[in-house]
Design a protein around this motif. Structure first.
Motif, short mmCIF file in Angstrom:
data_model
loop_
_atom_site.label_atom_id
_atom_site.label_comp_id
_atom_site.label_asym_id
_atom_site.label_seq_id
_atom_site.Cartn_x
_atom_site.Cartn_y
_atom_site.Cartn_z
N LYS A 1 -47.53 -30.13 -38.62
CA LYS A 1 -47.11 -29.72 -39.77
C LYS A 1 -47.58 -28.42 -40.47
O LYS A 1 -46.86 -27.74 -40.84
N THR B 1 -45.04 -25.07 -41.32
CA THR B 1 -44.92 -24.44 -42.78
C THR B 1 -45.27 -22.98 -42.55
O THR B 1 -44.79 -22.16 -42.94
N THR B 2 -46.31 -22.81 -41.78
CA THR B 2 -46.58 -21.41 -41.57
C THR B 2 -45.43 -20.68 -40.86
O THR B 2 -45.26 -19.34 -41.22
N THR C 1 -42.28 -21.22 -41.07
CA THR C 1 -41.15 -21.08 -42.03
C THR C 1 -41.30 -20.09 -43.02
O THR C 1 -40.63 -19.32 -43.47
N VAL C 2 -42.56 -20.36 -43.59
CA VAL C 2 -43.04 -19.34 -44.59
C VAL C 2 -43.00 -17.91 -44.14
O VAL C 2 -42.79 -16.84 -45.03
#
Length: 149
Positions: free
Chosen positions: A57, A61-62, A64-65
């Motif tokens: 997860k 997130t890393t 995508t951001v």
């Protein structure tokens, strides 16, 4: 004041003041397949070997951001200078095409018309009778194939 019948009102629009769609920024779909990269397209764990769920997860997130903000940062810094370069490049290509390529082709077409008439005259004068005669001579040739045992 009313316009006379049969005449249309022509409103000229500046092509540089075109309305820009801020939602659909790729209306012609030129980047449909090339740059649409998601986490699942780059990172994948096969069945039987998985990292910790929290690591997975956090990695998602890393990725995508950082992709989102990295793209925004790069475009904020480089989009305008690169747009200037591409604008000048396409202006140069347009200039060469309009002022050099098309006039050269047109000039060549005009010059070649006289030569093409002379060439056509020579072909009709010398080649047509020759090929007509050869056609008549060879037109009566019959081939017979026999299989000998």
């Amino acid at each position: 004041m009313a316009e006379p019948q049969g005449t249309e009102s022509k409103t000229e629009r500046d092509p540089h003041s075109k309305d820009i769609d801020l939602v659909d920024r790729d209306p012609r779909r030129i980047n449909e397949d090339s740059v649409k990269v998601d986490f699942e397209d780059v990172i994948a764990e096969p069945a039987g070997i998985h990292s910790l769920d929290s690591t997975w997860k956090a990695s998602f997130t890393t990725f995508t951001v950082s992709k989102y903000w990295g793209y925004r940062l790069l475009t904020a810094l480089l989009a305008i200078p690169i747009s200037i370069v591409w604008g000048l490049l396409f202006a140069s290509i347009s200039f060469c095409h309009i002022w050099a390529v098309v006039p050269c082709i047109k000039s060549h077409t005009i010059q070649i018309q006289g030569i093409s008439r002379i060439y056509a005259l020579c072909v009709h004068t010398f080649c047509d009778p020759l090929f007509d005669a050869l056609g008549r001579v060879l037109g009566s040739v019959r081939l017979v194939l026999r299989k000998e045992t």
